[in-house]
Design a protein around this motif. Structure first.
Motif, PDB file in Angstrom:
ATOM      1  N   SER A  72     -15.615 -78.611 -20.889  1.00 29.89           N
ATOM      2  CA  SER A  72     -14.761 -77.254 -20.373  1.00 29.89           C
ATOM      3  C   SER A  72     -14.026 -77.497 -19.582  1.00 29.89           C
ATOM      4  CB  SER A  72     -16.632 -77.489 -20.732  1.00 29.89           C
ATOM      5  OG  SER A  72     -17.159 -77.337 -19.518  1.00 29.89           O
ATOM      6  N   GLU A  73     -14.164 -78.361 -18.115  1.00 30.84           N
ATOM      7  CA  GLU A  73     -13.673 -78.272 -16.932  1.00 30.84           C
ATOM      8  C   GLU A  73     -12.206 -78.611 -17.246  1.00 30.84           C
ATOM      9  OE1 GLU A  73     -15.976 -79.293 -13.454  1.00 30.84           O
ATOM     10  OE2 GLU A  73     -17.756 -78.685 -14.891  1.00 30.84           O
ATOM     11  N   VAL A  74     -11.633 -79.522 -17.859  1.00 37.78           N
ATOM     12  CA  VAL A  74     -10.369 -79.946 -18.286  1.00 37.78           C
ATOM     13  C   VAL A  74      -9.148 -78.941 -18.590  1.00 37.78           C
ATOM     14  CG1 VAL A  74      -9.292 -81.760 -19.339  1.00 37.78           C
ATOM     15  CG2 VAL A  74     -11.315 -81.926 -19.376  1.00 37.78           C
ATOM     16  N   ALA A  75      -8.298 -79.418 -17.396  1.00 38.08           N
ATOM     17  CA  ALA A  75      -7.107 -78.393 -17.490  1.00 38.08           C
ATOM     18  C   ALA A  75      -6.275 -79.673 -17.852  1.00 38.08           C
ATOM     19  CB  ALA A  75      -6.768 -77.686 -16.374  1.00 38.08           C
ATOM     20  N   VAL A  76      -5.201 -79.377 -18.863  1.00 37.91           N
ATOM     21  CA  VAL A  76      -3.997 -79.776 -18.943  1.00 37.91           C
ATOM     22  C   VAL A  76      -2.913 -79.122 -18.704  1.00 37.91           C
ATOM     23  CG1 VAL A  76      -2.532 -81.524 -21.107  1.00 37.91           C
ATOM     24  CG2 VAL A  76      -5.335 -81.345 -20.949  1.00 37.91           C
ATOM     25  N   THR A  77      -1.568 -79.819 -18.240  1.00 31.33           N
ATOM     26  CA  THR A  77      -0.295 -79.902 -17.897  1.00 31.33           C
ATOM     27  C   THR A  77       0.600 -80.409 -18.188  1.00 31.33           C
ATOM     28  OG1 THR A  77      -1.071 -78.618 -15.179  1.00 31.33           O
ATOM     29  CG2 THR A  77       1.071 -79.540 -15.417  1.00 31.33           C
ATOM     30  N   ALA A  78       1.458 -80.505 -18.753  1.00 30.55           N
ATOM     31  CA  ALA A  78       3.150 -80.816 -20.104  1.00 30.55           C
ATOM     32  C   ALA A  78       4.350 -80.897 -18.574  1.00 30.55           C
ATOM     33  CB  ALA A  78       3.191 -80.399 -20.452  1.00 30.55           C
ATOM     34  N   GLU A  79       4.598 -81.508 -18.266  1.00 28.55           N
ATOM     35  CA  GLU A  79       6.072 -81.792 -17.653  1.00 28.55           C
ATOM     36  C   GLU A  79       7.237 -81.593 -18.683  1.00 28.55           C
ATOM     37  OE1 GLU A  79       5.238 -83.793 -13.688  1.00 28.55           O
ATOM     38  OE2 GLU A  79       4.095 -82.638 -13.332  1.00 28.55           O
ATOM     39  N   VAL A  80       7.996 -81.221 -18.693  1.00 28.65           N
ATOM     40  CA  VAL A  80       8.885 -81.712 -19.281  1.00 28.65           C
ATOM     41  C   VAL A  80      10.386 -82.160 -18.578  1.00 28.65           C
ATOM     42  CG1 VAL A  80      10.349 -80.989 -21.745  1.00 28.65           C
ATOM     43  CG2 VAL A  80       8.067 -80.958 -22.034  1.00 28.65           C
ATOM     44  N   GLY A  81      10.773 -83.225 -19.042  1.00 31.59           N
ATOM     45  CA  GLY A  81      12.384 -83.287 -17.917  1.00 31.59           C
ATOM     46  C   GLY A  81      12.995 -83.459 -19.033  1.00 31.59           C
ATOM     47  N   ILE A  82      14.222 -82.607 -18.822  1.00 26.67           N
ATOM     48  CA  ILE A  82      15.880 -82.880 -19.459  1.00 26.67           C
ATOM     49  C   ILE A  82      17.005 -83.708 -18.558  1.00 26.67           C
ATOM     50  CG2 ILE A  82      16.092 -80.675 -18.736  1.00 26.67           C
ATOM     51  CD1 ILE A  82      17.659 -80.547 -21.985  1.00 26.67           C
ATOM     52  N   GLU A 100      -6.297 -83.015 -15.297  1.00 28.04           N
ATOM     53  CA  GLU A 100      -6.909 -82.704 -13.982  1.00 28.04           C
ATOM     54  C   GLU A 100      -8.888 -82.558 -14.515  1.00 28.04           C
ATOM     55  OE1 GLU A 100      -6.444 -79.206 -12.167  1.00 28.04           O
ATOM     56  OE2 GLU A 100      -4.434 -78.826 -13.178  1.00 28.04           O
ATOM     57  N   LEU A 101      -9.482 -83.761 -14.521  1.00 34.38           N
ATOM     58  CA  LEU A 101     -10.665 -83.669 -14.922  1.00 34.38           C
ATOM     59  C   LEU A 101     -11.935 -84.062 -14.376  1.00 34.38           C
ATOM     60  CD1 LEU A 101      -9.243 -87.229 -17.196  1.00 34.38           C
ATOM     61  CD2 LEU A 101      -9.948 -84.555 -17.479  1.00 34.38           C
ATOM     62  N   GLN A 106     -13.318 -89.438 -14.459  1.00 34.56           N
ATOM     63  CA  GLN A 106     -12.250 -90.229 -13.228  1.00 34.56           C
ATOM     64  C   GLN A 106     -12.715 -91.891 -14.200  1.00 34.56           C
ATOM     65  OE1 GLN A 106     -10.469 -88.845 -11.339  1.00 34.56           O
ATOM     66  NE2 GLN A 106     -10.632 -87.218 -11.981  1.00 34.56           N
ATOM     67  N   GLY A 107     -11.459 -92.446 -13.646  1.00 34.24           N
ATOM     68  CA  GLY A 107     -11.021 -94.256 -13.566  1.00 34.24           C
ATOM     69  C   GLY A 107     -11.440 -94.416 -15.890  1.00 34.24           C
ATOM     70  N   GLY A 108     -12.446 -95.163 -15.966  1.00 30.54           N
ATOM     71  CA  GLY A 108     -12.178 -95.899 -17.192  1.00 30.54           C
ATOM     72  C   GLY A 108     -12.740 -94.858 -18.453  1.00 30.54           C
ATOM     73  N   PRO A 109     -13.717 -93.777 -18.098  1.00 36.15           N
ATOM     74  CA  PRO A 109     -13.435 -92.938 -18.876  1.00 36.15           C
ATOM     75  C   PRO A 109     -12.919 -92.118 -19.733  1.00 36.15           C
ATOM     76  CG  PRO A 109     -15.569 -92.757 -18.216  1.00 36.15           C
ATOM     77  CD  PRO A 109     -14.415 -93.514 -17.428  1.00 36.15           C
ATOM     78  N   VAL A 136      -1.412 -89.296 -17.224  1.00 35.31           N
ATOM     79  CA  VAL A 136      -2.001 -89.034 -15.910  1.00 35.31           C
ATOM     80  C   VAL A 136      -3.370 -87.850 -15.703  1.00 35.31           C
ATOM     81  CG1 VAL A 136      -1.127 -88.382 -13.716  1.00 35.31           C
ATOM     82  CG2 VAL A 136       0.496 -89.090 -14.520  1.00 35.31           C
ATOM     83  N   ILE A 137      -3.993 -89.257 -14.314  1.00 37.72           N
ATOM     84  CA  ILE A 137      -5.510 -88.167 -14.711  1.00 37.72           C
ATOM     85  C   ILE A 137      -5.220 -88.071 -13.361  1.00 37.72           C
ATOM     86  CG2 ILE A 137      -7.752 -88.774 -14.193  1.00 37.72           C
ATOM     87  CD1 ILE A 137      -7.639 -91.063 -16.369  1.00 37.72           C
ATOM     88  N   GLU A 138      -5.674 -86.300 -12.719  1.00 38.74           N
ATOM     89  CA  GLU A 138      -5.740 -85.724 -11.620  1.00 38.74           C
ATOM     90  C   GLU A 138      -7.506 -85.698 -11.376  1.00 38.74           C
ATOM     91  OE1 GLU A 138      -2.728 -82.928 -11.271  1.00 38.74           O
ATOM     92  OE2 GLU A 138      -1.016 -84.882 -10.947  1.00 38.74           O
TER      93      GLU A 138
END
Length: 138
Positions: A72-82, A100-101, A106-109, A136-138
């Motif tokens: 419920s506290e996770v946010a996902v950001t996608a960076e698309v490069g060209i 953003e976890l 964090q870590g393995g899970p 990437v995990i932040e």
């Protein structure tokens, strides 16, 4: 695959408009300033980034629900490069997915959850083997 839903949109080019068939999406398009455009509109890379981030977040919620993990506290950001494609001189895309976890993921899970989500997400399936996608995990 039997489609459960089909999105339809028409674009008139990078410096034009993008309009969905139901009119919900109606956006001016413009080449980014860094690529020589006016920047006075969105661009396909922003639209792809928004779609990928939303799809990945939804896929993560599904995977997490199956594994009884709270996201419920996770946010996902996608960076698309060209950038230039070295093979044919045209252009190519790359993606970085940043999740953003919370502390408990964090870590393995968290890494395991991201990998399972990447295997499950329709956007990830569509890009697999076509463009580089970094998780990437932040």
């Amino acid at each position: 695959m039997d489609a459960l839903y089909t999105a339809v949109a028409t674009a008139t080019g990078r410096d034009g408009r993008a309009v969905s068939s139901d009119g919900t999406l109606d956006l001016p398009l413009a080449l980014p300033q860094v690529l020589g455009g006016s920047g006075r509109g969105t661009n396909p890379e922003q639209l792809f980034a928004a779609g990928y981030a939303a799809c990945f977040a939804s896929a993560m919620a599904t995977v997490a629900r199956q594994e009884k993990i709270d996201v419920s506290e996770v946010a996902v950001t996608a960076e698309v490069g060209i950038g230039k494609d070295a093979e044919d001189g045209g252009f190519a895309l790359s993606v970085v997915i940043r999740a953003e976890l919370p502390d408990h993921l964090q870590g393995g899970p968290g890494r395991a959850l991201l990998e399972k989500t990447h295997a499950f997400c329709p956007y990830s399936k569509a890009t697999r083997g076509n463009i580089p996608v970094e998780l990437v995990i932040e």
